[in-house]
Each structure stands twice: as C-alpha cells, then as structure tokens.
Design an enzyme around this catalytic site. Structure first.
Site, short mmCIF file in Angstrom:
data_model
loop_
_atom_site.label_atom_id
_atom_site.label_comp_id
_atom_site.label_asym_id
_atom_site.label_seq_id
_atom_site.Cartn_x
_atom_site.Cartn_y
_atom_site.Cartn_z
N ASN A 60 -7.00 2.86 -11.90
CA ASN A 60 -5.95 1.90 -11.56
C ASN A 60 -4.58 2.49 -11.87
OD1 ASN A 60 -4.77 -0.71 -10.95
ND2 ASN A 60 -4.54 -1.03 -13.15
N GLY A 65 0.78 -1.24 0.00
CA GLY A 65 0.00 0.00 0.00
C GLY A 65 0.80 1.28 0.00
N HIS A 85 -0.76 1.34 -13.03
CA HIS A 85 -0.05 0.19 -13.61
C HIS A 85 1.42 0.57 -13.80
CE1 HIS A 85 0.49 -3.55 -15.70
NE2 HIS A 85 1.18 -2.90 -16.61
C1 GAR Z 1 2.60 -0.92 -7.69
O1 GAR Z 1 3.84 -0.91 -8.36
C2 GAR Z 1 1.46 -0.93 -8.69
O2 GAR Z 1 1.74 -0.19 -9.85
C3 GAR Z 1 1.35 -2.38 -9.01
O3 GAR Z 1 1.54 -3.04 -7.79
C4 GAR Z 1 2.38 -2.24 -6.95
C5 GAR Z 1 1.67 -2.03 -5.64
O4 GAR Z 1 2.52 -1.40 -4.73
N1 GAR Z 1 0.09 -2.72 -9.59
C6 GAR Z 1 -0.07 -3.62 -10.54
O5 GAR Z 1 0.86 -4.28 -11.01
C7 GAR Z 1 -1.49 -3.81 -11.02
N2 GAR Z 1 -1.51 -4.65 -12.17
P1 GAR Z 1 1.92 -0.69 -3.45
O6 GAR Z 1 1.06 -1.75 -2.74
O7 GAR Z 1 3.13 -0.33 -2.63
O8 GAR Z 1 1.13 0.50 -3.86
#
Ligand code: GAR
Length: 234
Positions: A109, A14, A111
C-alpha cells in the site's frame, strides 16, 4: 529476470497506478499488470487500464454479505490471473483478512504520510493541521491493522509554513510516484527480506545526510527571514 505478475486495486483517479504503468513501460520494473480491480465504477483508473489493454473488474462491496466474502472473491479473481503481488494504488478501504491471508507480505500500500504518524484517511491534511515540519509518504506491506504493516520505503518533504492541504499533497504525490514503483521493483528483483517485522533491502546503500526543516540559520538564503506567512507574536 522473471516478469512479476501484478494485480492493482484502486478507487479513484489512479495517478499512482499510472506511475506504475509508466515504470513498467520504460522497463524500470520487470513486471506486467494482469488485472485492475476497483470498488468505484466511476474511477478514472478504469480508463487508464483500458488505454493500456489491462483487464479491469468493478467489484462492489454492497453485493457481498461480509467484508471477508468480498475480499476472498477479490483474492480468487487475482489468483485466477496468476497475480503474485497485489498493489493498493489509492484503494480507500481497509483490506479484509481473507485477502491478506491469501497474499501474506504480498499486498503493498502507498500512504501519504510518514507512518506510523497520521494513518487512515487524509494523511496530508492531518500532517498539515498538526504542523509537522517534515512529512512524506510510505510504502508498506498490508497487515490487518490500519496502515500498520512493515515499512518498505519512505520519502520525506519539508512541511512549509505557508502549506495548505493541497500544496503539501502535491509535493507528497510527486514522491509517491517515485517510491511506489521503486518498492515494486525491489520486490520484483527479489531484494526484499524480513527480519521480524523489519523489512531489509538487499544491496541498499544508505545516504546519511539529514533533512532539517526549517533549515539551519547558516543555510538560510539572505533576506529569507523577512518572508513567510502572517502569524501571531509569541
Ligand atoms: C494517494 O495520495 C495515496 O497515497 C492515497 O490516495 C491517493 C490516491 O491518489 N492513499 C491513501 O490515502 C490510502 N489510505 P491516486 O488515485 O492518484 O493514486
């Protein structure tokens, strides 16, 4: 300005959720987070919510007979809390039709790649393995495809010869923390419009300077051509 009511869906640590919390705290985004929903009881996001006094719900897909039912229950919980914008902050599932229909062009979202390149899981690894010279991140509205919805904002970073998945991810994450709050701010200020599938931002001023990677020879620092990782000759 009216305060936008946000619901966040997150599966993990998060850090994007935190960046949004911080941007609200400093007054950069006129919004409040009414609810966190997670599909992972061990998500660190839950602690972040607690610390902030944000209500959180753990909703497990295995307790539902279908994806449609799971996401219509999520939509119902969000509606109950008057949520106007749904934010996917590291939510590692394809969103079901029932949530998208409840919140059309109201689910965002983040990405970690420059879409439409490298959708799906591990966008940074895909980009690094492919060897792209410019990578980055994208905030988009969610439609029923996999990372195919209208693009709101993107940010680019150079892909370095000595990058690993980790180093590239780190550089991209710093930008994620900038552009996700920005996209939410634009939405909260009512500055996002649609022209067909194209998102247009009212009042945006564009910077036409290109990012060239690697830089042009005349822009290289002296001696830099001697550095760089070991490689095979041509
Ligand atoms: C982030 O890098 C986000 O862009 C990616 O997961 C990570 C979450 O980090 N999302 C995806 O790959 C969605 N397909 P976080 O929990 O520290 O925000």
């Amino acid at each position: 300005m009216k305060t936008l009511k946000i619901g966040v869906l997150a599966s993990g640590r998060g850090s994007n959720f935190q960046a949004i919390i911080d941007s609200i705290e400093t007054g950069y985004i006129p919004a409040r987070i009414n609810l966190l929903i997670t599909d992972n009881p061990n998500a660190f996001s839950i602690e972040r919510a607690e610390k902030q006094g944000i209500e959180s719900l753990v909703m497990l897909p295995k307790n539902y007979v279908s994806r449609d039912e799971y996401f219509s229950d999520i939509a119902a919980e969000l509606r109950k809390r008057d949520v106007e914008l749904v934010v996917l902050a590291g939510f590692m599932r394809i969103v079901g039709r029932t949530l998208i229909e409840a919140y059309p062009n109201r689910v965002m979202n983040i990405h970690p790649a420059l879409l439409p390149s490298f959708p799906g899981l591990h966008g940074q690894k895909q980009a690094n393995d492919y060897g792209v010279k410019i990578s980055g991140c994208t905030v988009h509205f969610v439609d029923e495809g996999m990372d195919t919805g209208p693009i709101i904002i993107q940010a680019a970073v150079p892909g370095r010869d000595d990058d690993t998945e980790e180093t590239l991810s780190e550089r991209i994450l710093k930008l994620e923390h900038k552009i996700f709050p920005e996209a939410i701010k634009l939405f909260a200020e009512g500055r996002i419009g649609m022209q067909g599938r194209k998102v247009v931002i009212r009042g945006a001023v564009f910077d036409d300077r290109p990012l060239i990677s690697p830089p042009l020879g005349r822009d290289l620092q002296e001696g830099s051509e001697e550095k760089g990782p070991a490689c095979d000759g041509l």
